[in-house]
Every structure is written in structure tokens, then in C-alpha cells.
Design a protein around this motif. Structure first.
Motif, PDB file in Angstrom:
ATOM      1  N   ALA A 167       0.870  -1.244   0.000  1.00 26.58           N
ATOM      2  CA  ALA A 167      -0.045  -0.043   0.110  1.00 26.58           C
ATOM      3  C   ALA A 167       0.947   1.161   0.096  1.00 26.58           C
ATOM      4  N   PHE A 168       1.970   1.204   0.137  1.00 30.06           N
ATOM      5  CA  PHE A 168       3.077   2.295   0.424  1.00 30.06           C
ATOM      6  C   PHE A 168       4.412   2.057  -0.179  1.00 30.06           C
ATOM      7  N   ASP A 169       4.601   1.203  -1.307  1.00 33.96           N
ATOM      8  CA  ASP A 169       5.809   0.912  -1.865  1.00 33.96           C
ATOM      9  C   ASP A 169       5.959   1.872  -2.906  1.00 33.96           C
ATOM     10  N   GLY A 170       5.091   2.369  -3.482  1.00 35.27           N
ATOM     11  CA  GLY A 170       5.066   3.317  -4.452  1.00 35.27           C
ATOM     12  C   GLY A 170       5.279   4.900  -3.917  1.00 35.27           C
ATOM     13  N   ALA A 171       5.321   5.113  -2.525  1.00 31.53           N
ATOM     14  CA  ALA A 171       5.410   6.536  -2.092  1.00 31.53           C
ATOM     15  C   ALA A 171       6.843   6.578  -1.471  1.00 31.53           C
ATOM     16  N   VAL A 172       7.163   8.064  -1.107  1.00 30.54           N
ATOM     17  CA  VAL A 172       8.555   8.208  -0.468  1.00 30.54           C
ATOM     18  C   VAL A 172       8.248   8.634   0.849  1.00 30.54           C
ATOM     19  N   LEU A 173       9.078   8.425   1.816  1.00 32.85           N
ATOM     20  CA  LEU A 173       9.048   8.626   3.175  1.00 32.85           C
ATOM     21  C   LEU A 173      10.394   9.436   3.616  1.00 32.85           C
ATOM     22  N   SER A 174       9.999  10.735   4.322  1.00 31.97           N
ATOM     23  CA  SER A 174      11.251  11.199   4.898  1.00 31.97           C
ATOM     24  C   SER A 174      11.401  10.743   6.300  1.00 31.97           C
ATOM     25  N   CYS A 175      12.566  10.372   6.562  1.00 34.95           N
ATOM     26  CA  CYS A 175      12.938  10.118   7.785  1.00 34.95           C
ATOM     27  C   CYS A 175      13.775  11.201   8.657  1.00 34.95           C
ATOM     28  N   GLY A 176      13.382  12.183   8.580  1.00 34.84           N
ATOM     29  CA  GLY A 176      13.877  13.511   9.443  1.00 34.84           C
ATOM     30  C   GLY A 176      13.305  13.435  10.729  1.00 34.84           C
ATOM     31  N   ALA A 177      13.510  14.505  11.552  1.00 34.46           N
ATOM     32  CA  ALA A 177      13.090  14.922  12.784  1.00 34.46           C
ATOM     33  C   ALA A 177      11.682  14.454  13.123  1.00 34.46           C
ATOM     34  N   THR A 178      10.992  14.855  12.118  1.00 37.19           N
ATOM     35  CA  THR A 178       9.462  14.501  12.248  1.00 37.19           C
ATOM     36  C   THR A 178       8.960  13.781  10.946  1.00 37.19           C
ATOM     37  N   PRO A 179       9.135  12.496  11.053  1.00 36.71           N
ATOM     38  CA  PRO A 179       8.881  11.443   9.805  1.00 36.71           C
ATOM     39  C   PRO A 179       7.651  11.845   9.121  1.00 36.71           C
ATOM     40  N   ALA A 180       7.494  11.871   7.718  1.00 40.66           N
ATOM     41  CA  ALA A 180       6.379  12.440   7.036  1.00 40.66           C
ATOM     42  C   ALA A 180       6.508  11.719   5.595  1.00 40.66           C
ATOM     43  N   TRP A 181       5.352  11.365   5.133  1.00 40.87           N
ATOM     44  CA  TRP A 181       5.164  11.563   3.499  1.00 40.87           C
ATOM     45  C   TRP A 181       5.510  12.604   2.878  1.00 40.87           C
ATOM     46  N   VAL A 182       6.548  12.665   1.869  1.00 43.51           N
ATOM     47  CA  VAL A 182       6.809  13.457   1.123  1.00 43.51           C
ATOM     48  C   VAL A 182       6.453  13.546  -0.193  1.00 43.51           C
ATOM     49  N   LEU A 183       6.106  12.381  -0.645  1.00 44.88           N
ATOM     50  CA  LEU A 183       5.124  12.094  -1.857  1.00 44.88           C
ATOM     51  C   LEU A 183       4.378  10.807  -1.744  1.00 44.88           C
ATOM     52  N   GLU A 184       3.124  10.827  -1.854  1.00 45.05           N
ATOM     53  CA  GLU A 184       2.212   9.711  -1.811  1.00 45.05           C
ATOM     54  C   GLU A 184       1.822   9.182  -3.151  1.00 45.05           C
ATOM     55  N   GLU A 185       1.485   8.014  -3.367  1.00 41.67           N
ATOM     56  CA  GLU A 185       1.484   7.178  -4.428  1.00 41.67           C
ATOM     57  C   GLU A 185       0.613   8.044  -5.690  1.00 41.67           C
ATOM     58  N   ASP A 186      -0.399   8.766  -4.973  1.00 34.10           N
ATOM     59  CA  ASP A 186      -1.218   9.843  -6.090  1.00 34.10           C
ATOM     60  C   ASP A 186      -0.367  11.018  -6.453  1.00 34.10           C
ATOM     61  N   ASP A 187       0.709  11.349  -5.621  1.00 39.59           N
ATOM     62  CA  ASP A 187       1.243  12.442  -5.899  1.00 39.59           C
ATOM     63  C   ASP A 187       2.160  12.157  -7.293  1.00 39.59           C
ATOM     64  N   ILE A 188       2.764  10.988  -7.145  1.00 38.97           N
ATOM     65  CA  ILE A 188       3.672  10.412  -8.095  1.00 38.97           C
ATOM     66  C   ILE A 188       3.016  10.103  -9.464  1.00 38.97           C
ATOM     67  N   GLY A 189       1.636   9.482  -9.403  1.00 35.40           N
ATOM     68  CA  GLY A 189       0.870   9.134 -10.690  1.00 35.40           C
ATOM     69  C   GLY A 189       1.281   7.926 -11.362  1.00 35.40           C
ATOM     70  N   LEU A 190       1.807   7.018 -10.705  1.00 37.35           N
ATOM     71  CA  LEU A 190       2.102   5.683 -11.497  1.00 37.35           C
ATOM     72  C   LEU A 190       1.478   4.660 -11.154  1.00 37.35           C
ATOM     73  N   GLY A 191       0.206   4.625 -10.188  1.00 37.41           N
ATOM     74  CA  GLY A 191      -0.570   3.594  -9.892  1.00 37.41           C
ATOM     75  C   GLY A 191      -0.127   2.903  -8.840  1.00 37.41           C
ATOM     76  N   GLY A 192       0.801   3.274  -8.105  1.00 32.72           N
ATOM     77  CA  GLY A 192       1.399   2.630  -7.178  1.00 32.72           C
ATOM     78  C   GLY A 192       2.662   1.866  -7.223  1.00 32.72           C
ATOM     79  N   ALA A 193       3.152   1.915  -8.579  1.00 34.51           N
ATOM     80  CA  ALA A 193       4.237   1.116  -8.957  1.00 34.51           C
ATOM     81  C   ALA A 193       5.378   1.298  -8.011  1.00 34.51           C
ATOM     82  N   GLU A 194       5.988   0.244  -7.665  1.00 35.32           N
ATOM     83  CA  GLU A 194       7.057   0.152  -6.771  1.00 35.32           C
ATOM     84  C   GLU A 194       8.374   1.073  -6.918  1.00 35.32           C
ATOM     85  N   ILE A 195       8.880   1.793  -6.106  1.00 32.16           N
ATOM     86  CA  ILE A 195       9.937   2.507  -6.407  1.00 32.16           C
ATOM     87  C   ILE A 195      11.252   1.906  -6.329  1.00 32.16           C
TER      88      ILE A 195
END
Length: 396
Positions: free
Chosen positions: A235-263
Motif C-alpha cells: 500500500a506504500f511501496d510507491g510512496a516516498v517517506l522522509s526519515c527526518g526529525a518529524t517523519p512524514a510522507w513527502v510524496l504519496e502514490e497519488d502524487d507520483i501518478g504511477l498507479g502505486g508502482a514500486e520505486i
């Protein structure tokens, strides 16, 4: 399509390969866009699109995904077509659009290179090793080990960050996991940046889930924060996670627009879309064939298109890629210049154009950097004076 002549090509003085830890970082600290732009590769061909697992795709930034580097671009510059790009980064200290910035690794051994090598484009054309699998294995304290680099980037001190495709036992750090992110220090010592359990903790903090991430497949260092993409959960392998001081999604699958394709590879684009773009089809043709080209660039701009059979490589003071990839003395190019001006393409208000070019009826194809017979095409955008990446068709 109209035509324009050009008297000469400008050369860029000198080009030096970047060495780890030997150059100063020339980055500022920009504020990230609400939806950052990235260049990425996927683990598999993307269903319903022309994107393959060997392509680099420009995504995010609030727009639809676009091709960044396809098989024809790699053939023109690298001298071979990667079966799968497993890691991708921009070397610091140079423009992210330039040919000298590109660093990448392969999913499997290919073209004389190993899946644990970190590669770059050679200034004279083709590909060379930036950091070898053997050197990296030695730094890990397991000389001779068969390791596979799964992700690479450079931190704000120009040190190589990397993650491996599989667990490796008995290193100088102990047993290394495929989800660990490591750093090669200037001294040659390998250090831990983040353990897999730390990445797992960031994922759990954001989602509240305990599902195992399994494997870090892509990394990027952005303004002091580590960004990651991982193998699972699906459900999340097509998204990008920031592991900074406050972890957060920086790009979700819909932001990327590739149908959730694994990065599978990832690099943040500070400068957005960057250089102009051309790509043709089909990728293979014969003399007298016709190639259909897509052009992208600045809206309402004008571009000169160069075409040659023989590949080459020489620097330019112009921006964008900063390097030409054709032979200035190529017979087809010189025959065009002797009889008529080079083609000039006008981009519309959206910065787009589609133009077909006929290949010559006589066999004036030339040799590429991989020894293949074919034709190379490259453009310069006149207003911005930026050079595109070249694209090459192979002769059949």
C-alpha cells in the motif's frame, strides 16, 4: 518545421570526474515545493504506460509523470541500455541537469559492469566505474564478497550513501541488513546512517502500522533529511517517506501518478524539469525510415536539432546537459550542413511539439558508444541556451 544554420559549436574547457570527498558542495537550502519533483525508476514496467523498469521518469511537482531518460537516451550516452536501473543519484558540485552529475547502479551484471558498481558517464562517451563493487566490499571488510548496491545518493558533505540489495554477514559493522542505510566516509570507513529498524520506526510513526518494510530500495538525501522508498507493504511501496526529525510522507502514490508502482531508484529535483527533452520512436529503424519525435521545453521557444550517425562526446559552455554526443565530423551531419541549414523546431504554448524526421536513403549511419550502428539526435533550446540529452536509434 523551418531551418537555421549554425557556424560552430562552443566547447567547454575541461571536465573532471568527481571524486568522493574532494569537492565542495554548492547547494543552497531551498524550501521544498508542496509536492516535490523527483526522478525515479520503478521495479517493473508500469502497466498502461510506456515506462519500463530501465527508464528514469520525472514525477511529482504537481504534474503528470514524464519520461526523463529512456532506452534511447542511455544508448546515446552510456553506450548500452540498462535492463533495470537499480539506483540513481545526482553527484553534488555540478548542475543536476549536466551529464557529469549522473550516477547509477544496475540490478544485474551487464555490459561488463557489476551490480555492485556505482557508475557514471565517461566524458569521452560511454560509461565508467565511479566506485567499484570490489572497493565497496573491501570497505565493508568483506573483500571478494558478491554485493549488490540497491540505492545510492550523496550527503551534504559529498559522501556516498548506499543500501544493499541483500543482507551481508560479517562486515566491519557486523551483520548488515538490506534495509540499513550506510555511508562511505572520506577516510574510506563505512558508517551507519540509519538501521532498518530506524526506518521501520519512522514508517510506524507515520502510519501506526507494524508491517515490516523488508528492504530499503531507494534513498535520497534532501536538505539534511533521508528520504526512502521501500519494498513493502504494497500500500506504500510507491510512496516516498522522509526519515527526518518529524517523519512524514513527502510524496504519496497519488502524487507520483504511477498507479502505486514500486520505486526502485530516486533522486530529488531541486531545479524542477530542467533541460529540454527530445525522444523518438521507433528505437530501431533502417535507412529511408521515418522517426517520430516528441519535444518538450520552454513554452513558445525554438530549438535547433542536430543529427549524426557517429556518436561522439565533447563539452559545451551551454547549460542543460552541458555535453554534445555526436561526432562533429560525421558524414551525415556535414552533408546536411553543406546542403541546407539544420532543422529548427518551434514549441507551442505548452512547450510541446511533435515532428517526424526522415532518415537518409543511403547508408550514412555511424557507430555509437556501444559499437552499434545507428543515428543520434540532440537539440539546443535557443532562448535558454540549454542542451537536451541525446537520443539514439539503432539501425536494423
Amino acid at each position: 518545421m523551418t531551418f537555421v544554420s549554425i557556424d560552430s559549436l562552443s566547447r567547454r574547457r575541461g571536465w573532471r570526474a568527481l571524486g568522493l570527498g574532494t569537492f565542495s558542495l554548492l547547494l543552497s537550502t531551498p524550501a521544498l515545493a508542496q509536492t516535490p519533483a523527483v526522478v525515479l525508476s520503478t521495479s517493473q514496467d508500469v502497466s498502461g504506460t510506456d515506462f519500463t523498469d530501465g527508464d528514469m521518469v520525472f514525477a511529482g511537482g504537481g504534474g503528470a509523470p514524464q519520461m526523463h531518460l529512456s532506452s534511447g537516451h542511455f544508448l546515446a550516452m552510456a553506450g548500452f541500455v540498462p535492463s533495470d536501473v537499480d539506483a540513481y543519484a545526482h553527484q553534488p558540485g555540478v548542475s543536476e541537469d549536466s551529464a557529469s552529475a549522473l550516477a547509477f547502479s544496475l540490478l544485474s551484471d551487464q555490459a561488463g559492469f557489476l551490480d555492485g558498481d556505482v557508475l557514471e558517464l565517461d566524458s569521452s562517451g560511454g560509461t565508467r566505474v565511479l566506485l567499484s563493487e570490489a572497493d565497496l566490499a573491501t570497505a565493508l571488510g568483506v573483500p571478494g564478497a558478491n554485493i549488490d548496491v540497491d540505492a545510492v545518493d550523496f550527503d551534504d558533505q559529498s559522501r556516498l550513501l548506499f543500501s544493499l540489495q541483500a543482507d551481508v554477514a560479517g562486515t566491519v559493522l557486523g551483520d548488515v541488513s538490506d534495509g540499513d542505510v550506510l555511508r562511505l566516509a572520506v577516510s574510506g570507513v563505512v558508517e551507519v546512517v540509519m538501521l532498518e529498524q530506524d526506518v521501520q520506526a519512522c514508517y510506524t510513526a507515520v502510519t501506526g502500522l507494524q508491517t515490516a518494510i523488508n528492504d530499503v530500495q531507494a534513498i535520497d538525501w534532501v536538505n539534511g533529511e533521508l528520504w526512502v522508498a521501500f519494498q513493502s507493504p504494497s500500500a506504500f511501496d510507491g510512496a516516498v517517506l522522509s526519515c527526518g526529525a518529524t517523519p512524514a510522507w513527502v510524496l504519496e502514490e497519488d502524487d507520483i501518478g504511477l498507479g502505486g508502482a514500486e520505486i526502485n531508484a530516486l533522486s530529488y529535483r531541486d531545479g524542477g524539469g530542467g533541460r529540454p527533452f527530445l525522444a523518438g520512436s521507433p528505437g530501431q529503424s533502417s535507412a529511408s525510415g521515418t522517426l517520430d519525435f516528441e519535444f518538450r521545453g520552454t513554452p513558445n521557444s525554438t530549438c535547433i536539432v542536430f543529427m549524426a550517425g557517429n556518436a561522439g562526446a565533447f563539452g559545451s559552455r551551454f547549460g542543460g546537459l552541458g555535453r554534445w554526443y555526436f561526432d562533429r565530423n560525421d558524414p551525415w551531419l556535414t552533408s546536411i550542413l553543406a546542403s541546407r541549414p539544420l532543422p529548427l523546431v518551434h514549441l507551442d504554448g505548452n512547450g510541446l511539439a511533435q515532428v517526424s524526421f526522415p532518415l537518409p536513403p543511403v547508408p550514412v549511419s555511424g557507430l555509437g558508444h556501444g559499437g552499434e550502428s545507428g543515428w543520434s539526435f540532440q537539440l539546443i533550446e535557443l532562448g535558454t541556451r540549454r542542451i537536451s540529452a541525446p537520443w539514439r536509434a539503432e539501425e536494423i
